[in-house]
Write a protein that holds these residues in place. Structure first.
Motif: not given
Length: 337
Positions: A1-9, A41-44, A117-120, A155-157
């Motif tokens: 799993m991955y955590q993503f924290c969006p910024d103001e943009v 962001q994960f794809c990148r 915060s979002l969790i993939l 996700m890594n799979d």
């Protein structure tokens, strides 16, 4: 799993795009947009840039309505849809199949209440989800009351569907963000520009018929922005791209290595304060000469007077102006005054 924290943009764009889309449920559309940004962001980070595409990248960057494609991403030739929810029951196989049975893969993203915060959680083939639903119906009856099965792969799979690659680490290398004041390198008479769009590294850009080798930054110049119907300085930097697209403001594309942060970032019409004052008054920039900046206090704001006419206006109205070195000033949010 991955955590993503969006910024103001990310937050501003996700919300404004939902409004421009005309969504009946703006809150739901906004969080869905954030889920797409998280997966991008994960794809990148992990997938070869030439083997995936975000269908809504430009629509999100410019806060325009989407093309209503049936899926969000193309990854290794698979159609991928991103599902984002605070309610984990939304990721039950039966629920996912009922809402989306046409795509190849579904990516599941969970978010916190305040959307910081979002969790993939993972991903799964739609065919696998269908099989799971059919198997439960035919053989296992109802699921246990206290234990529901969430079919998902790590996700890594996802990388295993494509070529065997190491961590791609395709994060942008340029240091600029929307709203930054920049100027062209090695140009003694360079004009100050405003960063409007920072294009992701996977975007293919052409300059003068040649594909640009490197990351691109799109810049607008204040003189063009000043001709718009609103006070662009009062717009969130995240939404400048949307504003310029709506108003057909000309953008100029540069390779990021050819730009630098402006040594004197101020232009006529900017709102500033003198940083050394304990209780500073709002000032408006009237003239810029090298590193010297002339300002007026108690002067016109916003679109009351065109910035190009500010100096003449101050003379006609006999308004006192003051000159400071640029390092003694700083930008200020007009909403605070």
């Amino acid at each position: 799993m991955y955590q993503f924290c969006p910024d103001e943009v990310d937050q501003d764009r996700a919300h404004h795009q939902a409004i421009k889309q005309g969504a009946d449920d703006v809150d739901g559309k906004r969080i869905g947009n954030l889920g797409e940004i998280a997966f991008e962001q994960f794809c990148r980070e992990y997938l070869p840039a030439e083997m995936w595409e975000w269908e809504n990248e430009e629509a999100m960057r410019r806060c325009n309505p989407e093309s209503f494609s049936g899926h969000d991403f193309d990854v290794f030739g698979y159609e991928v849809d991103v599902k984002t929810s605070r309610d984990v029951s939304a990721f039950l196989p039966e629920t996912l199949v009922e809402k989306d049975s046409e795509d190849d893969i579904i990516v599941m993203v969970w978010h916190r209440d305040n959307e910081d915060s979002l969790i993939l959680l993972g991903w799964e083939h739609v065919e696998t989800l269908k099989s799971k639903v059919e198997t439960e119906e035919q053989f296992s009856g109802n699921s246990p009351d206290k234990l529901e099965h969430l079919a998902s792969r790590p996700m890594n799979d996802l990388r295993n569907l494509g070529p065997n690659t190491a961590n791609m680490n395709q994060k942008p290398q340029n240091p600029f963000q929307p709203g930054d004041r920049v100027e062209k390198r090695e140009d003694e008479d360079a004009s100050v520009g405003v960063v409007v769009e920072v294009l992701p590294p996977e975007t293919q850009v052409e300059l003068y018929g040649q594909e640009l080798d490197g990351e691109a930054v799109r810049v607008a110049f204040p003189s063009s922005l000043d001709e718009g119907p609103g006070d662009w300085r009062d717009i969130s930097p995240a939404l400048l791209s949307s504003y310029c697209d709506d108003q057909n403001v000309s953008l100029y594309t540069y390779k990021h290595e050819n730009l630098k942060f402006a040594e004197n970032p101020y232009t006529v019409g900017d709102y500033v304060i003198k940083s050394s004052h304990d209780d500073p008054n709002l000032a408006v920039v009237v003239e810029v000469d090298g590193y010297d900046v002339t300002v007026v206090y108690e002067g016109p704001k916003g679109d009351e007077v065109a910035p190009a006419n500010l100096s003449e206006y101050c003379e006609d109205e006999d308004l006192s102006t003051y000159q400071y070195p640029e390092k003694e000033l700083k930008f200020v949010d007009i909403d605070d005054y």
